[in-house]
Design a protein around this motif. Structure first.
Motif, PDB file in Angstrom:
ATOM      1  N   CYS A 168      66.966  85.426  64.753  1.00  0.00           N
ATOM      2  CA  CYS A 168      67.745  84.973  63.550  1.00  0.00           C
ATOM      3  C   CYS A 168      69.018  85.211  64.461  1.00  0.00           C
ATOM      4  O   CYS A 168      69.387  86.226  64.140  1.00  0.00           O
ATOM      5  CB  CYS A 168      66.440  85.561  62.730  1.00  0.00           C
ATOM      6  SG  CYS A 168      67.487  85.273  60.401  1.00  0.00           S
ATOM      7  N   GLU A 221      61.264  93.342  56.466  1.00  0.00           N
ATOM      8  CA  GLU A 221      61.595  92.203  57.391  1.00  0.00           C
ATOM      9  C   GLU A 221      60.039  91.416  58.006  1.00  0.00           C
ATOM     10  O   GLU A 221      59.317  91.835  58.022  1.00  0.00           O
ATOM     11  CB  GLU A 221      61.793  92.690  58.791  1.00  0.00           C
ATOM     12  CG  GLU A 221      63.105  93.349  58.506  1.00  0.00           C
ATOM     13  CD  GLU A 221      64.902  92.020  58.639  1.00  0.00           C
ATOM     14  OE1 GLU A 221      64.250  90.956  58.918  1.00  0.00           O
ATOM     15  OE2 GLU A 221      65.685  92.263  58.628  1.00  0.00           O
ATOM     16  N   ARG A 279      69.376  88.097  61.362  1.00  0.00           N
ATOM     17  CA  ARG A 279      69.311  89.530  61.706  1.00  0.00           C
ATOM     18  C   ARG A 279      70.358  89.985  62.492  1.00  0.00           C
ATOM     19  O   ARG A 279      70.169  91.324  62.628  1.00  0.00           O
ATOM     20  CB  ARG A 279      67.378  89.127  62.598  1.00  0.00           C
ATOM     21  CG  ARG A 279      66.563  88.948  61.887  1.00  0.00           C
ATOM     22  CD  ARG A 279      65.091  88.505  62.053  1.00  0.00           C
ATOM     23  NE  ARG A 279      64.656  90.061  63.158  1.00  0.00           N
ATOM     24  CZ  ARG A 279      64.362  89.799  64.317  1.00  0.00           C
ATOM     25  NH1 ARG A 279      64.944  88.972  65.069  1.00  0.00           N
ATOM     26  NH2 ARG A 279      64.231  91.180  64.765  1.00  0.00           N
ATOM     27  N   GLU A 325      59.788  81.491  67.637  1.00  0.00           N
ATOM     28  CA  GLU A 325      58.438  82.141  66.419  1.00  0.00           C
ATOM     29  C   GLU A 325      58.661  83.799  66.963  1.00  0.00           C
ATOM     30  O   GLU A 325      57.975  84.875  66.107  1.00  0.00           O
ATOM     31  CB  GLU A 325      57.433  81.783  66.188  1.00  0.00           C
ATOM     32  CG  GLU A 325      56.426  81.678  64.906  1.00  0.00           C
ATOM     33  CD  GLU A 325      55.477  83.294  65.678  1.00  0.00           C
ATOM     34  OE1 GLU A 325      55.057  83.703  65.289  1.00  0.00           O
ATOM     35  OE2 GLU A 325      55.537  83.194  66.453  1.00  0.00           O
ATOM     36  N   ARG A 329      65.617  80.243  60.626  1.00  0.00           N
ATOM     37  CA  ARG A 329      64.365  81.471  60.638  1.00  0.00           C
ATOM     38  C   ARG A 329      62.971  81.004  59.654  1.00  0.00           C
ATOM     39  O   ARG A 329      62.640  80.955  59.714  1.00  0.00           O
ATOM     40  CB  ARG A 329      65.309  82.434  60.312  1.00  0.00           C
ATOM     41  CG  ARG A 329      64.214  83.680  60.253  1.00  0.00           C
ATOM     42  CD  ARG A 329      63.400  84.133  61.175  1.00  0.00           C
ATOM     43  NE  ARG A 329      62.474  85.066  61.187  1.00  0.00           N
ATOM     44  CZ  ARG A 329      60.895  85.168  62.425  1.00  0.00           C
ATOM     45  NH1 ARG A 329      60.926  84.087  63.335  1.00  0.00           N
ATOM     46  NH2 ARG A 329      60.367  86.473  62.168  1.00  0.00           N
ATOM     47  N   LYS A 335      61.831  85.948  67.483  1.00  0.00           N
ATOM     48  CA  LYS A 335      62.314  86.295  65.949  1.00  0.00           C
ATOM     49  C   LYS A 335      63.715  85.698  65.772  1.00  0.00           C
ATOM     50  O   LYS A 335      64.580  86.694  65.266  1.00  0.00           O
ATOM     51  CB  LYS A 335      62.481  87.442  65.688  1.00  0.00           C
ATOM     52  CG  LYS A 335      60.658  88.548  65.450  1.00  0.00           C
ATOM     53  CD  LYS A 335      60.265  89.922  64.659  1.00  0.00           C
ATOM     54  CE  LYS A 335      58.847  90.037  65.565  1.00  0.00           C
ATOM     55  NZ  LYS A 335      58.776  90.807  64.535  1.00  0.00           N
TER      56      LYS A 335
END
Length: 350
Positions: free
Chosen positions: A37, A350, A40, A32, A111, A35
């Motif tokens: 992912c 996003e 991404r 978290e 994610r 971010k």
């Protein structure tokens, strides 16, 4: 080793649930905050920084996992990643589907698990449909697709991983880790972001060692496993509707821990906010992506975490092929959406 830990009333499978809760909570907090992912890192607006975070985690996961192998703590000889018959058609088809699905839903499953705990109802909806599709592919109406495609195999003999190539595991682990770190250090990330990513990557060998060495019990064995989300979400769905007859396992604990850790991190940073769909076509796009990821994740043998972050450190060719197929599917779907103004317009911020 489990017998020496002194547990008198708990079995190794039961302790593994609590272990997975801890690992999952740490993953949720770190993912978290960083971010984390894979989508991404491929097609996000900040893809260079996101790829730096992902590769830092991968480098640490590789070094830690292969270090544990070298020390004799774990052995992947009997793991599914090391099967001599490579189900190449299933892996490629599944990877392409998963990659396309994660772009449609704007997030890989790890994610989306994190986002669901921060108030994102789109992510919650996707995860429910994903879990249903994954379970249907493993044991339900979609199982014939899995068995049919899985029958097309390529015999690798004993060359099932990079460790079997000249130079051995040490050379290939070093090359992969150094290449990943070289990119990460030039990605423009703040040091704290890379430190968080490194800690996240360290959870991979921690889980391998925990399930394959610390909790190893001849009389009540558990599977050697690490971070993953496809099978754990399918198991969590099944446990949720039949917990009185189906005991929780490592996967259920992992999912629960990630949700709890992500929620705590979001609340502490005041990032928790309710989000939902804005249009019927957007809903349809996300549901389509969820089904593709559920089916694809099972066929490919894992998601971007199970086959990627945790799979590649085993040096398995199956894991490398799965992640390559996922990346290809994601890039192809993103290109298709970019050429379609109506598709691009459905992408939330996003």
């Amino acid at each position: 080793m489990f017998e020496s830990l002194g547990f008198e009333t708990l079995t190794a499978p039961q302790v593994s649930v609590f272990f997975a809760l801890i690992v999952g909570a740490l993953f949720g907090i770190l993912a978290e905050q960083t971010k984390f992912c894979f989508r991404r890192s491929l097609v996000g607006e900040d893809r260079r920084q996101a790829m730096g975070v992902w590769l830092t985690a991968l480098a640490v996961a590789i070094l830690g996992t292969q270090g544990a192998v070298a020390l004799g703590l774990i052995d992947f000889g009997d793991h599914r990643f090391m099967a001599s018959g490579l189900p190449v058609v299933a892996i490629v088809a599944g990877g392409l589907m998963f990659g396309a699905g994660m772009v449609l839903t704007r997030g890989c499953i790890s994610r989306l698990t994190v986002l669901s705990a921060t108030g994102n109802l789109r992510a919650v909806t996707v995860l429910v449909v994903f879990a249903i599709a994954a379970h249907a592919t493993l044991k339900g109406v979609l199982a014939p697709v899995r068995t049919t495609l899985g029958a097309w195999t390529l015999d690798l003999g004993e060359t099932v991983s990079l460790a079997n190539l000249p130079g051995g595991a040490a050379l290939w682990s070093a090359l992969l880790a150094l290449a990943a770190l070289a990119y990460a250090l030039r990605s423009g990330n703040r040091p704290l972001s890379l430190i968080g990513a490194a800690l996240l990557g360290a959870l991979v060998p921690l889980a391998w060692i925990g399930t394959g060495f610390v909790l190893y019990d001849d009389f009540d064995p558990i599977a050697l496993q690490s971070l993953s989300f496809t099978s754990p979400w399918a198991d969590t769905l099944f446990w949720t509707v039949a917990s009185s007859s189906i005991p929780a396992g490592f996967g259920v604990g992992l999912v629960g821990g990630v949700l709890a850790g992500s929620l705590l991190s979001a609340l502490a940073a005041r990032r928790f906010t309710w989000q939902s769909f804005t249009a019927p076509r957007e809903t349809g796009r996300y549901l389509t992506g969820a089904v593709l990821m559920g089916l694809g994740g099972v066929l490919a043998g894992g998601c971007t975490v199970g086959a990627g972050l945790a799979g590649i450190p085993t040096l398995s060719f199956a894991a490398l092929l799965a992640l390559a197929a996922i990346a290809t599917g994601g890039l192809a779907m993103n290109a298709a959406l970019t050429r379609n103004p109506r598709g691009a317009a459905l992408q939330p911020a996003e």
